[in-house]
Design an enzyme around this catalytic site. Sequence first.
Site, mmCIF file in Angstrom:
data_model
loop_
_atom_site.group_PDB
_atom_site.id
_atom_site.type_symbol
_atom_site.label_atom_id
_atom_site.label_comp_id
_atom_site.label_asym_id
_atom_site.label_seq_id
_atom_site.Cartn_x
_atom_site.Cartn_y
_atom_site.Cartn_z
ATOM 1 C CE LYS A 127 9.588 -15.500 17.119
ATOM 2 N NZ LYS A 127 10.651 -14.508 17.334
ATOM 3 C CG ASP A 146 13.484 -15.550 12.490
ATOM 4 O OD1 ASP A 146 13.332 -15.768 11.266
ATOM 5 O OD2 ASP A 146 14.556 -15.755 13.076
#
Length: 220
Positions: A127, A146
């Site tokens: 991420k 997220d």
Amino acid sequence: MPRETNAAKRARAIEVCERLNRRYGPVECFLDHVSPFRLVISVLLSAQTTDAQVNRVTPELFRRWPTPAALAAATPEQVAEVIHSLGFYKSKARHAVEAAQMIMSDFGGEVPHTMAELTKLPGVGRKTANIVLNVSFGIVEGIAVDTHVNRLAHRMKLSPKTHEAEPLKTEQDLLKILPHEYWRDVNHQWIQFCREICSAKAPKCGECPLVDICPSAPGK
């Protein structure tokens, strides 16, 4: 009920992106930064912490240690004193110092710009790497999933419920159905939308511009 086709999911996913793009246009990164190094550290610090909280501690952090070389020479204890208001601040302080040290020792003081190299840095997962590649280098290899992106993906049923607790699997589901041209803006536009409308506890479905195509909307 027959299983939904990938073509139907793809059409819905594209429509979500098109509508949110019309609503927001390009959305700037929510974390304050002036360099790839500062963005790496800021995203590293943002795990399970709000961007606003990170933005409150990074001015002092980067005043004391403005470069990879400076932060590499700090101790985790020194960094922890500055970021102690963040969740998991001790492990984040250690990872920040170790990441700076690796940037110096393995990458000549420059933040690397490949997924494989970025994810070697302590505390940096896929991420974080996606955000840094996208924002700092204009390289779009994936979608940073997220909490907000994950929520919308599952409320729109673009990813199986079994993947809800596994953001990396949710990312792969989105990559399979969304054309590459849409990947770049998903993270920031979807975060903005979820903060304004599609919140975790009290979504504003009555104000939602996606309600007519949302499989999770009231009454569906």
